[in-house]
Design an enzyme around this catalytic site. Sequence first.
Site, PDB file in Angstrom:
ATOM      1  CB  CYS A 193      21.498  25.648  14.781  1.00 16.64           C
ATOM      2  SG  CYS A 193      21.642  27.425  14.531  1.00 16.64           S
ATOM      3  CG  HIS A 222      25.144  28.046  18.005  1.00 16.93           C
ATOM      4  ND1 HIS A 222      26.218  28.546  17.312  1.00 16.93           N
ATOM      5  CD2 HIS A 222      24.079  28.127  17.160  1.00 16.93           C
ATOM      6  CE1 HIS A 222      25.826  28.911  16.099  1.00 16.93           C
ATOM      7  NE2 HIS A 222      24.546  28.659  15.981  1.00 16.93           N
TER       8      HIS A 222
END
Lengths: 347, 347
Positions: free
Chosen positions: B130, B243
């Site tokens: 990710c 994130h």
Amino acid sequence: MTKSYRVAILGATGAVGTELLELLEQRNFPVSDLKLLASERSVGRTLQFKGENLPIDSVSDRAFENVDLVLASAGSSTSKTWAAVAVEKGAVVVDNSSAFRMNPEIPLVVPEVNPQAAANHKGIIANPNCTTILMAVAVWPLHQVRPVQRIVASTYQSASGAGAKAMAEVKTQASAILEGRSPVAEVLPYPLAFNLFPHNSPLNDLGYCEEEMKMVNETQKIFGTQKIRITATCVRVPVLRAHSEAINLEFEEPFSSDEARVILSSSPGVKLVEDWGSNHFPMPIEATGRDEVLVGRIRQDISHPHGLELWLCGDQIRKGAALNAVQIAELLADKNLLRPATTYVSI
Amino acid sequence: MTKSYRVAILGATGAVGTELLELLEQRNFPVSDLKLLASERSVGRTLQFKGENLPIDSVSDRAFENVDLVLASAGSSTSKTWAAVAVEKGAVVVDNSSAFRMNPEIPLVVPEVNPQAAANHKGIIANPNCTTILMAVAVWPLHQVRPVQRIVASTYQSASGAGAKAMAEVKTQASAILEGRSPVAEVLPYPLAFNLFPHNSPLNDLGYCEEEMKMVNETQKIFGTQKIRITATCVRVPVLRAHSEAINLEFEEPFSSDEARVILSSSPGVKLVEDWGSNHFPMPIEATGRDEVLVGRIRQDISHPHGLELWLCGDQIRKGAALNAVQIAELLADKNLLRPATTYVSI
């Protein structure tokens, strides 16, 4: 230290002010008289010091009479208004605001790094920015062995950096979110609970915020060199207290992580926290309430032949503010520098 | 796309699995048949797809019969066990685990960056980590104009990166702390609510954790060059989802922030979020549920003549995992690559 001093705390009711009070007691600073000064709305309240309830007074010219030391933590504009008054009345001011930090006539001191700078004070000594202090304590011992050329810093700054109200706001926001309500942001510009955002201090023309420029300019002043190139990204995170920093260092020559580890394991103000086996490194909850800057994850930077990576956490209110100020006061007392200034600074 | 495909989701009940299901529906991927596969304990449950309740089946050899596409997100060991079986039965596997990412025979694809790599697949295509995907989407358009030499990345990774249970744990911990109780850490090694810690993936001999080495190695593979030197500090923060990354870039030659801004304002998969006047830049709560990587705070690095700083947030479950996998599936469908492999990969 046999002498004792008449001390005033300016901004006694704030997050840093109450910590100053606690540290003066804990560290047994030789206080003969203590005045607690705060804004008009706190007058009438009391705060405890060595088992005694002390009244909070408002700030005035007269408040600084018969005071040897002022520990000021009430923001830049208050310091700009009252520091000169206090100095004129014969006090030495250790100022926690950003008002005087970059004034070339005013020492900016981290006792572990540049205690000698305090010697030439003209009545005011500036306490550096919290993120700067934490980084300086960790980087200086390495810089002494081999000069640092460049620092790339990324910060993870707790709500305490925005004061007691911000700490309370994050909790209120978290409660709201957990109960399915929308978080309200009043102290900080955006909700911080379960969120984060770049530090909300004013931006300069280059896109750096004030907090970032403090890390750049104050570090250069404290280290006594303009040669260290520094860049920083400062970010507020939903932690209550204690800041963290990811620090990438480039040196003039190779610096082994093993050597850095040995140096930092015995550096003043540093506590090495590195358990590689259990993946345990500095964390804000473990740095909270502690005096030392916790440093760990010292790694050889695989992207640069002269690079080191390190990770640190430090209590923003303690070493990042109040403790450093009290350490400056101790240094002044120790060197017999808590006496009325004879030459005045232009502020 | 006129053809339609028999699809299986392996790990359908996880945070990424449920997002895969939602994205197949939202993006109207041509599905003729959909199998939901999960571990034994989820058998009997159902999940909705286009208004229909689909049963969850357990994984077996037979489950992969008559399947054209497997979207796998059930962890490395499950992928290692079942991917070869699925390929042998004639399916193409888009795998979200780290099992095959660095296998030189297996393409590692971010559709905005290296779609051409998918062409030569031998039955398995790996979906990158990710944090790597988010960084790659933002950095690649700049790298195309002037090569990046070095990246110093610091991440702010949400609980979603550790799965649905970690997200729930952070909430439970926050409740406990707000009620004055001690937080309990069972999914993650330390309490994450109102705290943060370096990413807890296993550490290598150099002190880099797996998550950091994924950013290094996967980015080099996706960009098709070993020349980019990368270092990273990966940190888990108490954010539920999305994130953030502070990225410092060094180029071979000067790169103006204005030019970078123009480039990124029209780059695929990127949404520029920069309001300098109101100090508004990408935040996790605004990236949550969005397809684009939000990029902003593009600054000339004052510490390096060829440096740029940028800040990004991206939905870890979406573009950081499920969306990228579905985009790979769309790419395969579009290029007529969803057909049984004729040469097999060694895994």
